[in-house]
Design an enzyme around this catalytic site. Structure first.
Site, PDB file in Angstrom:
ATOM      1  CG  HIS A   7      19.083 -25.993  -5.454  1.00 64.68           C
ATOM      2  ND1 HIS A   7      19.978 -25.360  -4.631  1.00 64.68           N
ATOM      3  CD2 HIS A   7      17.995 -26.258  -4.682  1.00 64.68           C
ATOM      4  CE1 HIS A   7      19.464 -25.251  -3.413  1.00 64.68           C
ATOM      5  NE2 HIS A   7      18.244 -25.782  -3.414  1.00 64.68           N
ATOM      6  CG  HIS A  79      13.171 -25.025  -2.205  1.00 63.29           C
ATOM      7  ND1 HIS A  79      13.098 -26.221  -1.538  1.00 63.29           N
ATOM      8  CD2 HIS A  79      14.496 -24.822  -2.432  1.00 63.29           C
ATOM      9  CE1 HIS A  79      14.312 -26.711  -1.357  1.00 63.29           C
ATOM     10  NE2 HIS A  79      15.184 -25.885  -1.897  1.00 63.29           N
ATOM     11  CD  GLU A 130      17.838 -23.412  -0.182  1.00 60.82           C
ATOM     12  OE1 GLU A 130      17.453 -24.097  -1.167  1.00 60.82           O
ATOM     13  OE2 GLU A 130      18.558 -23.871   0.705  1.00 60.82           O
TER      14      GLU A 130
END
Ligand code: CO
Length: 134
Positions: A7, A79, A130
């Site tokens: 994502h 992020h 991440e």
């Protein structure tokens, strides 16, 4: 080592306006807001054919998103999340190459109920990364 883009997370100053933008203007499949008190955010998941967008909005005091929005009042990419098969092996490899893992270095359970780690943006061309074990 890294796999699919899981994502892209975008911090937004107005969750309803951002949801409407993605649903009505861009024609995306937009979910309902979900409070994630452990992470200090309210999240809206948007499903695209090949990845997801997560709209992040501060929840409670000391939200990690608030400082970002203070610096970026119109919002912005917060992020990006890459998938890995083995998060501990990924962490050990990254640390061995000198990359900094944020926090204690131990994976936490992320918004999707899976182990995640964050990597220092200064080590990754100014982007908070991440890693999520899938
Ligand atoms: Co994320």
């Amino acid at each position: 080592m890294i796999g699919r883009l899981n994502h892209v997370a975008i911090a937004v100053p107005d969750l309803d306006a951002a949801a409407s933008l993605y649903r009505d203007t861009l024609g995306a499949k937009v979910g309902a807001p979900q409070d994630e008190p452990d992470h200090g955010v309210t999240v809206i998941f948007i499903e695209l054919p090949n990845t997801k967008i997560e709209l992040l909005y501060p929840l409670g005091e000391n939200s990690p998103i608030q400082g970002f929005l203070d610096k970026n009042p119109s919002g912005g990419i917060h992020h990006i999340c890459y998938e890995v098969d083995d998060i501990l092996a990924a962490r050990d490899h990254l640390q061995a190459t000198g990359a900094r893992v944020l926090g204690s270095g131990e994976p936490k359970i992320g918004a999707h109920g899976k182990p995640v780690l964050f990597l220092h943006p200064k080590d990754f061309t100014g982007t908070l990364v991440e890693l999520e074990q899938v």
